[in-house]
Scaffold this active site. Structure first.
Site, short mmCIF file in Angstrom:
data_model
loop_
_atom_site.label_atom_id
_atom_site.label_comp_id
_atom_site.label_asym_id
_atom_site.label_seq_id
_atom_site.Cartn_x
_atom_site.Cartn_y
_atom_site.Cartn_z
N HIS A 61 0.72 -0.91 -0.18
CA HIS A 61 -0.14 0.10 -0.01
C HIS A 61 0.98 1.15 -0.39
O HIS A 61 2.05 0.86 0.05
CB HIS A 61 -1.18 -0.17 1.15
CG HIS A 61 -0.42 0.27 2.85
ND1 HIS A 61 0.25 -0.95 2.96
CD2 HIS A 61 -0.70 0.95 3.15
CE1 HIS A 61 0.46 -0.73 4.30
NE2 HIS A 61 0.29 0.98 4.83
N HIS A 67 1.31 3.69 1.71
CA HIS A 67 1.92 4.51 2.87
C HIS A 67 3.31 4.67 2.90
O HIS A 67 4.06 3.79 2.56
CB HIS A 67 1.80 4.21 4.60
CG HIS A 67 0.17 4.16 4.50
ND1 HIS A 67 -0.74 3.87 5.33
CD2 HIS A 67 -0.64 4.94 4.42
CE1 HIS A 67 -1.30 3.77 5.81
NE2 HIS A 67 -2.50 4.89 4.97
N ASP A 117 5.44 4.24 4.77
CA ASP A 117 6.46 2.87 5.29
C ASP A 117 6.99 1.95 5.15
O ASP A 117 7.74 1.06 5.50
CB ASP A 117 6.24 3.30 6.97
CG ASP A 117 4.53 3.19 7.55
OD1 ASP A 117 4.03 3.50 6.27
OD2 ASP A 117 4.80 2.28 8.48
N HIS A 118 5.92 1.89 3.97
CA HIS A 118 5.83 0.75 2.96
C HIS A 118 6.20 0.82 1.47
O HIS A 118 7.09 0.45 0.90
CB HIS A 118 4.02 -0.10 3.08
CG HIS A 118 3.58 -0.19 4.48
ND1 HIS A 118 3.99 -1.52 5.07
CD2 HIS A 118 3.27 0.16 5.13
CE1 HIS A 118 3.53 -1.90 6.29
NE2 HIS A 118 3.27 -0.64 6.23
N HIS A 146 -7.85 -0.54 5.35
CA HIS A 146 -6.91 0.29 6.11
C HIS A 146 -6.30 2.05 4.84
O HIS A 146 -6.35 2.48 4.70
CB HIS A 146 -4.94 -0.74 5.93
CG HIS A 146 -4.00 0.23 6.54
ND1 HIS A 146 -4.56 1.19 7.96
CD2 HIS A 146 -2.76 0.62 6.32
CE1 HIS A 146 -2.70 1.24 7.76
NE2 HIS A 146 -2.14 0.82 7.05
N ASP A 177 -0.15 -3.80 5.68
CA ASP A 177 -1.10 -3.22 6.59
C ASP A 177 -2.92 -3.79 6.65
O ASP A 177 -3.41 -3.41 7.24
CB ASP A 177 -0.88 -1.63 7.03
CG ASP A 177 0.26 -1.26 7.43
OD1 ASP A 177 1.37 -2.39 8.14
OD2 ASP A 177 0.52 -0.25 7.57
N HIS A 189 4.73 -5.15 10.23
CA HIS A 189 5.11 -4.07 10.84
C HIS A 189 4.70 -5.28 12.23
O HIS A 189 3.82 -6.96 12.19
CB HIS A 189 3.66 -3.36 11.53
CG HIS A 189 3.77 -2.18 11.00
ND1 HIS A 189 4.83 -1.09 11.19
CD2 HIS A 189 3.09 -1.54 10.11
CE1 HIS A 189 4.37 -0.47 10.21
NE2 HIS A 189 3.31 -0.36 9.63
C1 GBP Z 1 0.96 0.39 17.67
O1 GBP Z 1 2.21 0.46 17.80
O2 GBP Z 1 0.72 -1.18 17.93
N1 GBP Z 1 -1.39 0.77 17.34
C2 GBP Z 1 0.07 0.95 16.94
C3 GBP Z 1 1.03 2.69 16.46
C4 GBP Z 1 0.42 0.63 10.58
S1 GBP Z 1 0.85 1.80 10.36
C5 GBP Z 1 1.09 2.76 15.01
C6 GBP Z 1 -0.31 2.70 14.33
O3 GBP Z 1 -1.05 3.18 14.32
N2 GBP Z 1 0.15 2.14 13.14
C7 GBP Z 1 -1.11 1.90 12.24
C8 GBP Z 1 -2.48 0.78 12.28
O4 GBP Z 1 -3.01 0.59 11.46
N3 GBP Z 1 -2.42 0.65 13.52
C9 GBP Z 1 -2.64 -1.17 13.95
C10 GBP Z 1 -3.35 -0.78 15.04
O5 GBP Z 1 -3.37 0.01 15.71
O6 GBP Z 1 -3.98 -1.76 15.41
N4 GBP Z 1 1.26 4.58 9.21
O7 GBP Z 1 2.33 4.52 9.65
C11 GBP Z 1 0.24 3.87 9.72
O8 GBP Z 1 -0.16 2.53 8.83
C12 GBP Z 1 0.63 5.72 8.11
C13 GBP Z 1 1.44 5.93 7.65
C14 GBP Z 1 -0.52 5.77 8.73
C15 GBP Z 1 1.08 7.13 6.43
C16 GBP Z 1 -1.18 7.00 7.70
C17 GBP Z 1 -0.26 7.58 6.64
BR1 GBP Z 1 -1.10 8.95 6.13
ZN ZN Z 2 -0.21 1.10 6.62
#
Ligand code: GBP
Ligand code: ZN
Length: 267
Positions: A63, A65, A67-68, A119, A144, A183
């Site tokens: 996807h 984002h 970080d990917h 997502h 994700d 992750h």
């Molecule tokens: C944790 O550490 O467990 N709750 C997380 C905190 C994916 S990265 C970080 C978080 O919210 N991570 C995202 C997620 O979906 N976590 C699942 C959950 O919390 O249950 N990202 O880096 C995230 O997708 C991102 C990058 C987001 C660009 C939005 C944008 Br625009």
């Molecule tokens: Zn993501």
């Protein structure tokens, strides 16, 4: 002559940690010595991990984002001309936009694209099989969408979409499919799982195991589809325990409430 040892185990997967808690992957076809990269956000680190003798033939992005997909531009300069697959126009260096059930190959491996929006609207999971005689179980790269014990936040989609992605598309894969997610969140996710299903022994055992692994600086990938069905609350929205704790009567409502609870959960 009796052919006894013909199993070649042609598929192999290596993970490479990146950034804070991301996981990049290398998907090897040992029969042709070709390898594909999944989410190469740290291009140099991933490229350095490629086993000598292998040719990098493609890049797969789950996807958009950063970080990917944030390493794609650099990675495309390091490996000019290779195809970049993905399901979203926001993915840098994208050359081959894919849709649900599109098939591509990495050497003799077959990769089926699974459209799993929620997502993000363009999220793709990649399901990989090798020749059935190879003895390798299938694998799925879930980005994700599906994490070990959890799922991605619903940034661009609905509970209905995640219900379909997890409990129709991914749950429909063979139970022995190895799950490689985007992750390392297993401890947080399984702790949440424990809070909603305190009597689920599979969750308690896996949480203890995950804590042990992380204490040794090891990672908890891969899981399996079978394991996720036993331990992941988002793949258990049809179970009486989850219905009861959420006070819901159907899968989609249960998905919505479980996601809301996870969003608020503090370890
Ligand atoms: C944790 O550490 O467990 N709750 C997380 C905190 C994916 S990265 C970080 C978080 O919210 N991570 C995202 C997620 O979906 N976590 C699942 C959950 O919390 O249950 N990202 O880096 C995230 O997708 C991102 C990058 C987001 C660009 C939005 C944008 Br625009
Ligand atoms: Zn993501």
């Amino acid at each position: 002559m009796i052919k006894k040892f013909v199993r070649s185990m042609s598929m192999r997967v290596n993970f490479v940690p990146a950034l804070q808690d991301n996981l990049m992957y290398l998907l090897y076809d040992q029969s042709t010595k070709q390898v594909a990269a999944i989410d190469p956000v740290e291009p140099e680190k991933l490229a350095q991990s490629i086993e000598p003798g292998y040719k990098l033939v493609s890049a797969l992005t789950t996807h958009h984002h950063w970080d990917h997909s944030g390493g794609n531009e650099k990675f495309s300069q390091m490996f000019p001309g290779i195809p970049f697959y993905g399901g979203d126009d926001r993915i840098p260096a994208l050359s081959h936009k894919v849709k649900h059930d599109d098939v591509l190959n990495v050497g003799n491996l077959t990769v089926r694209c699974l459209f799993t929006p929620c997502h993000t609207t363009g999220h793709i999971c990649y399901f990989v099989t090798s020749d059935s005689s190879s003895g390798s179980p299938p694998a799925v790269f879930t980005g994700d969408t599906l994490f070990i014990g959890g799922c991605g936040r619903f940034f661009e989609g609905t509970p209905q979409q995640m219900q379909r992605a997890l409990n129709e598309v991914l749950a429909g894969l063979p139970d022995d499919t190895l799950v490689y997610c985007g992750h390392e969140y297993s401890i947080q996710n399984l702790s949440f799982g424990k809070s909603v299903e305190p009597n689920n022994q599979h969750i308690l055992d896996k949480l203890q195991w995950a804590k042990q692994m992380r204490a040794e600086n090891k990672y908890t990938v891969p899981s399996t589809i079978a394991d996720e069905k036993l331990t992941n609350p988002f793949m258990r929205v049809m179970q009486p325990e989850l219905r009861s704790v959420t006070g819901t009567t159907n899968d989609v409502d249960c998905m919505k409430v479980v996601r809301g609870m996870k969003d608020k959960f503090k370890m």
